[in-house]
Design an enzyme around this catalytic site. Structure first.
Site, PDB file in Angstrom:
ATOM      1  CG  PHE A  53      -2.108  -1.106   1.326  1.00 33.54           C
ATOM      2  CD1 PHE A  53      -3.287  -0.574   0.901  1.00 33.54           C
ATOM      3  CD2 PHE A  53      -1.741  -2.179   1.813  1.00 33.54           C
ATOM      4  CE1 PHE A  53      -4.049  -1.753   1.046  1.00 33.54           C
ATOM      5  CE2 PHE A  53      -2.689  -3.156   1.940  1.00 33.54           C
ATOM      6  CZ  PHE A  53      -3.930  -2.964   1.480  1.00 33.54           C
ATOM      7  CG  ASP A  54       1.282   5.675  -2.034  1.00 33.18           C
ATOM      8  OD1 ASP A  54       2.297   6.010  -1.900  1.00 33.18           O
ATOM      9  OD2 ASP A  54       0.315   6.519  -2.379  1.00 33.18           O
TER      10      ASP A  54
END
Length: 222
Positions: free
Chosen positions: A10-11
């Site tokens: 996940f960014d």
């Protein structure tokens, strides 16, 4: 069914958290501090980048190429840090998806261009509680759009990049994940446009995205 899905990466900014307004305010304050005002084009160009690159964009935009990049970086980090410390809002569906990934035993990783100190301010103990590993912008030789952050995350997890789905919102982040060999779920942030490409699937938001949906991206990319 989760098939070959081995991890989800996940960014943070604009993907998990609604932190782009924080950077917007901090960058505009930096521009004012330098005696100018930030254009919309320059602000868009900073999305997904790191502090040194953002500082350079602001310097050029306000006509201050002579400004001290170290002092400007310190100013930008201080402004962003003060805002991060007030707490951030999760993007719709983001926390639910992180929880769903963890619930089925798939490791989640946080992969961001933001420096570790600011990530700590933004998420606090959730960094360790929610993510098996985290890779920040000041912990790799080259930040996004280089593949280094995602390559490091998959190496730390011991998984092949082609079995790890990256979730990103910016052209910079998507380019990084693609270069590392990860299939990418793209949820564009406001004001950004991500070009289509191999291994890229687009969604309007993370609401109703499921773990089987992510597993399907790995299968599709195989």
């Amino acid at each position: 069914m989760i098939g070959r899905l081995a991890a989800v990466l996940f960014d943070m900014d604009g993907t998990l958290t609604d932190s782009e307004p924080v950077w917007d305010d901090a960058l505009r304050e930096l521009a004012r501090w330098l005696g100018g005002s930030l254009s919309e084009q320059a602000r868009a160009a900073t999305i997904g980048t790191n502090v040194p690159i953002s500082v350079g964009i602001v310097h050029r935009d306000v006509g201050r190429p002579d400004a001290d990049p170290v002092r400007s970086a310190e100013k930008l980090v201080a402004e962003a840090g003060a805002r991060f410390a007030r707490g951030l809002v999760w993007k719709p569906g983001a926390r639910e998806l992180v929880d769903a990934v963890r619930a089925v035993g798939i490791p989640a990783a946080l992969v961001t261009n933001t420096e570790r100190a600011l990530v700590r301010l933004a998420l606090g103990p959730l960094v360790e509680e929610l993510f098996a590993v985290s890779v920040c912008g000041d912990e790799v030789p080259h930040t996004k759009p280089a593949p280094d952050p995602y390559a490091k995350a998959t190496a730390l997890l011991g998984v092949s990049p082609d079995t790890a789905v990256a979730i990103e919102d910016s052209p910079t982040g998507v380019a990084s994940a693609s270069a590392a060999g990860c299939p990418v779920l793209v949820v564009p942030a406001g004001g950004t446009s991500v070009p289509p490409g191999p291994g890229r699937t687009f969604a309007d938001s993370l609401v109703d995205v499921t773990v089987p949906d992510l597993a399907a991206l790995v299968t599709r990319a195989a």
